[in-house]
Write an enzyme that holds these catalytic residues in place. Structure first.
Site, PDB file in Angstrom:
ATOM      1  CD  GLU A 293      -3.131   0.937   2.222  1.00 52.14           C
ATOM      2  OE1 GLU A 293      -3.618  -0.415   2.132  1.00 52.14           O
ATOM      3  OE2 GLU A 293      -3.442   1.927   2.708  1.00 52.14           O
TER       4      GLU A 293
ATOM      5  NE  ARG B 139      -3.481  -4.141  -0.056  1.00 51.72           N
ATOM      6  CZ  ARG B 139      -3.276  -5.458   0.661  1.00 51.72           C
ATOM      7  NH1 ARG B 139      -1.987  -5.797   0.356  1.00 51.72           N
ATOM      8  NH2 ARG B 139      -4.015  -6.110   1.201  1.00 51.72           N
TER       9      ARG B 139
ATOM     10  CG  ASN C  80      -8.010   1.799   2.654  1.00 57.60           C
ATOM     11  OD1 ASN C  80      -8.216   0.622   3.166  1.00 57.60           O
ATOM     12  ND2 ASN C  80      -6.578   1.932   2.600  1.00 57.60           N
TER      13      ASN C  80
ATOM     14  CG  HIS D 106     -11.478   2.062   9.310  1.00 55.41           C
ATOM     15  ND1 HIS D 106     -10.201   2.014   9.099  1.00 55.41           N
ATOM     16  CD2 HIS D 106     -12.306   1.088   9.143  1.00 55.41           C
ATOM     17  CE1 HIS D 106     -10.207   1.183   8.287  1.00 55.41           C
ATOM     18  NE2 HIS D 106     -11.066   0.511   8.489  1.00 55.41           N
TER      19      HIS D 106
ATOM     20  CG  HIS E 209     -15.545  -3.725   7.931  1.00 57.08           C
ATOM     21  ND1 HIS E 209     -14.697  -2.388   8.236  1.00 57.08           N
ATOM     22  CD2 HIS E 209     -15.108  -4.066   6.989  1.00 57.08           C
ATOM     23  CE1 HIS E 209     -13.935  -2.092   7.475  1.00 57.08           C
ATOM     24  NE2 HIS E 209     -13.980  -2.798   6.480  1.00 57.08           N
TER      25      HIS E 209
END
Lengths: 369, 369
Positions: A236, A240, A244, A251, A264
């Site tokens: 990442e 990558r 997210n 989060h 989640h």
């Protein structure tokens, strides 16, 4: 059965997708360096799937130690991790003992981290039992536990030897968990595959009724995209991070409400809507596109409105994100469906407006709700 | 100053050896990706060396967060590790924040493991303050914490960006710690360098009175040997295991007496004597060589007789060793001074005889003491 390969500079491994793979020891046993394995699972999955897997391995002469963890994101902690270490040491497991994760994302992440760190690295296999884990967390080698101050803050990049995505295991998946998995499926369309997004718009009803053809196609496309992205950027350092999408907001929702209150995938769903709204506020996405995104997420049975954490709590929680760099929050935002980019210059005023639900139109200009 | 390079497939880093390197920010700062660092040290080292290092970094615009841990092997635990994580998160440290280990082997191992796992990997620098850490643990990327059931059982291979071995820091090292470091120095001669072993026989008095020329030479040879062995076998799939000479016995001593009762180097010293005696019992080493080894270890101010743990406790503790493979204990034994090899077929009867102090002569034949 479909088999995809994830090829990395140091290693390569197969991702098998199909029905009734759980007891296919011909797919598992070649990856065990010695006849010793620990199956890590949880209290929900164990009564359903532990016995067949354990019996199949034992029939091949493998000593099996089951470790059954409490179920839920709230238990993705160092205390639960220690239960795995304790079992490994009490059974005198060696550094060639294979750890098998039989469960969803929490079990997979914790088992992977235990494998990454037991005697500085033991072999590891993923058998994901949720849609979310099959399409996302079981592939790519991100392992972690949570810290009270942030999700996945303690972890390692550590790749499994093989991933068995057994679609038959989804037969027993609760509807809410199925929807949570669909959030990550939608993410792949949004971040880089407009055609797949459109396919999802058409096939969402089939996916929700667990049409096996549709599920297999969704898992295949998502795993293929994930494998390609990870192959290009394992650690990442670049693209990558696009995976997210929705996760910086998501989060914060999970931490803000307490881990486990929302799944989640649910938090990521509402986070993707916020990412779309932020993109629109910056003039990068049209209202029509925001509507399509919101509609597809709703059609998956997912929340499209984030909980009200209060603007200061939002900003404080997001400041702990792993993507923070040189003090700047970085977001994955959309310049169109299928075109995600990493942005670090989002003005706080825009975030505040989006998070307080004020309507914003065009390049940062805000209007009262 | 001497600089050695450790070259690995994925990375390479310098090991600087000399006096007064602690405040050489020209050697440190180029390795910090952002102006943010955490110095992890302990209650013994902090009053001596934290301030000059912190001031030097701050004068270069680096934000410094000190983390001061309790001192000793007994604190190499997950609880202490959490103190590092807590500090990192409370200060909103990013994944590019550099962790600097300022201390001995315990501080270095724990800081390295925290760096390996914080946000799945943060940069890491070693400034070893003990002889043991300078010649051994700071080089090569083995990081770990202990588990109640075994030493270094939880860890990772994770390399530092640079190692600063400042010999001036040894001026304040207690004599007992100096001797403990000499145990690892002797290990290098024993395992692969008979000439160096002989040099140590001559120069032991100079080393014990901290003659700087002698110390620099000892650190240089040990670091060069370690770097070469690690370069050839980073993950210990082969010859790197030779570095564990004396450690299977030594770890059992540490665990058996409770971590911290004996220093790691002291346990390794007594462990090397046991390894020599086991080698002699198998007919691989002459009594004259055992005597030379025992004499050099004694001349370093180290114990040559292991504590009496009882044979069953010995065997139980050693069964937890990381070198156990397919249920078989593997030992590093000697076929001569400077010729160590890994052996997995040592009969339990031989181990029992050596551990109970019975004299054995020639290929496994035992005689009563």
């Amino acid at each position: 059965m479909i088999t995809l390969d994830l090829v990395l500079p140091d290693t390569a491994y197969p991702i098998h997708i199909g029905r009734h793979l759980l007891t296919r020891t011909d797919l598992l046993c070649p990856h065990l360096p010695i006849h010793d394995a620990v199956i890590v699972t949880n209290t929900t999955v164990a009564p359903l799937y532990l016995a067949p897997l354990q019996s199949a391995l034992e029939a091949n002469g493998v000593r099996v130690t089951p470790v059954i963890l409490p179920d839920g994101e709230a238990y993705k902690t160092s205390e639960t991790l220690n239960l795995i270490y304790d079992a490994l040491l009490q059974r005198h497991c060696e550094r060639k003992t294979t750890l098998i994760a039989l469960g969803g994302g929490v079990v997979g992440d914790m088992t992977g981290f235990a494998a990454a760190t037991y005697q500085r690295g033991a072999p590891f296999i993923q058998i994901p039992t949720t849609l979310l884990a099959q399409v996302d967390s079981s592939v790519g080698g991100k392992t972690a536990i949570n810290h009270p101050l942030g999700k996945n803050m303690i972890g390692a990049f550590y790749q499994p030897r093989v991933v068995l995505a057994d679609l038959a295991l989804l037969d027993t998946l609760p509807e809410r968990e199925l929807s949570a998995g669909l959030a990550e499926v939608i993410k792949y369309g949004l971040l880089g595959n407009a055609e797949f997004f459109q396919w999802l718009e058409t096939h969402m009803p089939a996916l929700r009724t667990r049409d096996m053809g549709a599920l297999q196609e969704a898992v295949r496309v998502a795993c293929r995209m994930k494998a390609d992205i990870v192959a290009a950027d394992e650690r990442e350092t670049g693209q990558r991070a696009l995976l997210n999408l929705g996760h910086t907001f998501g989060h914060a929702i999970e931490a803000g409400l307490g881990y486990g209150a929302w799944l989640h995938g649910e938090a990521v769903a509402a986070g993707m809507v916020l990412a779309a709204e932020t993109s629109a506020a910056l003039g990068w996405l049209s209202p029509r596109e925001v509507d399509r995104i919101t509609a597809l997420i709703a059609a998956a049975g997912l929340p499209v409105t984030a909980p009200d954490l209060g603007v200061n709590t939002w900003l404080e929680l997001m400041a702990h994100d792993k993507k923070v760099e040189a003090g700047k929050l970085r977001f994955v935002l959309l310049h169109g469906i299928g075109d995600a980019r990493i942005e670090s210059g989002v003005p706080t005023s825009v975030l505040e407006a989006v998070l307080t639900g004020r309507r914003i139109t065009g390049r940062g200009r805000t209007t009262p709700a």
